[in-house]
Design an enzyme around this catalytic site. Structure first.
Site, mmCIF file in Angstrom:
data_model
loop_
_atom_site.group_PDB
_atom_site.id
_atom_site.type_symbol
_atom_site.label_atom_id
_atom_site.label_comp_id
_atom_site.label_asym_id
_atom_site.label_seq_id
_atom_site.Cartn_x
_atom_site.Cartn_y
_atom_site.Cartn_z
ATOM 1 N N SER A 170 0.839 -1.191 0.000
ATOM 2 C CA SER A 170 0.000 0.000 0.000
ATOM 3 C C SER A 170 0.875 1.242 0.000
ATOM 4 O O SER A 170 2.097 1.153 0.029
ATOM 5 C CB SER A 170 -0.914 -0.005 1.224
ATOM 6 N N LYS A 171 0.223 2.378 -0.003
ATOM 7 C CA LYS A 171 0.955 3.650 -0.087
ATOM 8 C C LYS A 171 2.035 3.797 0.975
ATOM 9 O O LYS A 171 3.096 4.340 0.732
ATOM 10 C CB LYS A 171 -0.004 4.847 0.029
ATOM 11 N N ARG A 172 1.708 3.284 2.150
ATOM 12 C CA ARG A 172 2.673 3.501 3.214
ATOM 13 C C ARG A 172 3.977 2.722 3.002
ATOM 14 O O ARG A 172 4.932 2.877 3.735
ATOM 15 C CB ARG A 172 2.050 3.187 4.574
#
Length: 470
Positions: free
Chosen positions: A240-242
């Site tokens: 994911s983005k993180r």
RNA sequence: GGUCCCAUCGUCUAGCGGUCUAGGAUAUCGGCCUCUCACGCCGAAGACACGGGUUCGAUUCCCGUUGGGACUACCA
């Protein structure tokens, strides 16, 4: 396998950009289609109108183009296919394979929580299943799925997967606002588009039986399935983005070459013996689902960097120069001379794993320099002034300024003063580049040219003299 | 919780019952090369999750345990 009929597809949802997991799914579908001379379809799944954006669609398309994954049909947009879905809903309704459900969402949610607390399966209880209700405000259409039996399919990478129909509930096909759900739209589209192979992430294995049930209700043939292991972040959870740079375009901005990314993505989950490096054509020639592994993997950035470096090293200078110019411009260089960039590239390709690194490493050719603190202190020492002045005068007298000629000049110079190259090379490097690290000193001088070398060395000498006085 | 999937060096992987004292790549460490840094070359260290079976023989087949992941929405 009937080579004529193979059709694969990539159906991204524009609720986000194209990340590397999606890119790998696209790649495998594309490779499979190309390998078998089949067709590759692009379909944008924008049934979630609230979260889908036009910008994301554009980014996804731009990403695919950058990667060189071209499609034969599409892009289709699910948002433009409501008539088709409506027809199918009608068909299911009239054949009794689907029904209207008037249960309200809050009620359902409450029941779900209750069931969970009791340790039961939180599935739809079938309240409206046999009520034969008509259309009405707030009504949804549900699939009347079989209560007994098992749904079994043979996954091309995972083998036979079987699930009890009892596990599946009557899933919603059409929402109360008239829009359609993912599982329904996917099946209708794959069916209408003649998709024969569904190759996707294995986060969809649990959806597959549900989708098969819809195919059966529709009376359409079921495609072959191949579920790819997921790409995980370094913490072993869903990407994911993180997890940082996951978007394909971020790799472009990093100075990764598209075919290097493709190569790295292909090797994540697929292998061909011990081979690590594959051209795109080799990938097409060699790709097969049989060699797709079944366990999830973590994307290895270090390996990508190394691979990218290998591709950079074998790419030709002129092409690299064209690729590099935008990166140099980004770093504030203007009026770039393509020939000079090309020459600079020649000195830096062995020491760069990305175009960004290469741009940074070649900045001293194109911009004014400043001395790095440590470099200045260690090498621009006043006691070297005399030596460098002598060198400067030899360089001023140079008839040619190519590496060969420079080596001759230096060899004579070193002989004359009985010193090693190392003694003079480092101070000179700092005077010319501002840094202690650079390509070979002769290469640097040749690319830089006699005039700039003399200017920078002179400046360095007076700077050192200035130190002496303080 | 339930269902489904997965399990070889830190990471990506080869291995499809004996060829495994488990191979490659990357990262790490050492050496060589050398004007710095790289590149290149050579070398070191590093894994079959555990327990039961099956078999003459299991990394490879089966079961269980453990661990990880996914799904379980009027998201996709």
């Amino acid at each position: 396998m009937n080579k004529q009929n193979i059709v694969t597809r990539f159906p991204p949802s524009p609720t986000g950009t194209l990340h590397i997991g999606g890119a790998r799914t696209a790649l495998f579908n594309w490779l499979f289609a190309r390998h078998h001379n089949g067709a590759f379809v692009l379909r944008i799944e924008d049934t979630d109108q609230a979260r889908s954006t036009k910008e994301n669609t554009e980014i996804i398309i731009e990403s695919l183009k950058w990667l060189g994954l071209d499609w034969d049909e599409g892009p289709y947009f699910q948002s433009q296919r409501t008539e088709i879905y409506n027809e199918c809903i009608e068909k299911l309704l009239s054949s009794g394979k689907a029904y209207y459900c008037h249960c309200n969402p809050e009620e359902l949610e409450r029941k779900r929580i209750e069931a969970k607390e009791l340790g039961l399966k939180p599935k739809y209880d079938g309240t409206c299943r046999n009520l034969d209700l008509g259309k009405g405000p707030g009504a949804v259409v549900r699939l009347k799925s079989p209560l007994t039996g098992r749904t079994i399919f043979k996954d091309l990478v995972k083998g036979v997967i079987s699930i009890d129909n009892d596990e599946l509930d009557d899933l919603i096909l059409q929402r109360s606002d008239g829009s359609f759900t993912y599982n329904f739209a996917v099946v209708v589209d794959d069916s209408k588009m003649g998709i024969t192979y569904v190759i996707r992430g294995d986060d969809h294995v649990n959806n597959t039986p549900r989708q098969i049930l819809i195919y059966q209700a529709l009376g359409e043939p079921i495609p072959q399935y191949a579920h790819l292991p997921m790409i995980l972040g370094p913490d072993r959870t869903r990407l994911s983005k993180r997890h940082g740079a996951t978007s394909v375009l971020a790799y472009k901005e990093m100075g990764i070459l598209p075919y290097a990314l493709l190569n790295a993505l292909a090797r994540l989950g697929w292998s061909h013996g011990d081979q690590e490096k594959f051209s795109v054509q080799e990938l097409i020639d060699l790709f097969s689902l049989e060699h797709v592994g079944s366990s999830a993997g973590i994307f290895n950035m270090e390996k990508l960097l190394d691979l990218n470096g290998k591709y950079i090293r074998e790419e030709d200078d002129a092409h690299l120069a064209d690729l590099l110019i935008p990166f140099l411009t980004n770093l504030g260089c203007s009026d770039l001379n393509r020939e000079k960039v090309k020459a600079a590239v020649g000195t830096l390709k062995k020491r760069s794993n990305t175009l960004v690194e290469m741009a940074q490493g070649s900045l001293f050719y194109f911009k004014e320099i400043t001395y790095e603190k440590q470099a200045d202190e260690n090498f621009l020492r006043p006691e070297l002034v005399e030596l460098l002045e002598n060198l400067l005068s030899d360089l001023k007298g140079a008839r040619g300024f190519d590496q060969k000629e420079l080596e001759k000049i230096f060899s004579a110079f070193l002989d004359k003063y009985q010193i090693k190259l190392g003694k003079v090379a480092q101070p000179l490097r700092v005077a010319l580049t501002g840094k202690t690290v650079s390509p070979g000193i002769f290469e640097v001088m040749e690319v830089m040219g006699q005039e700039t070398v003399i200017t920078r060395l002179s400046h360095g000498i007076s700077y050192m003299k200035g130190k002496k006085n303080t």
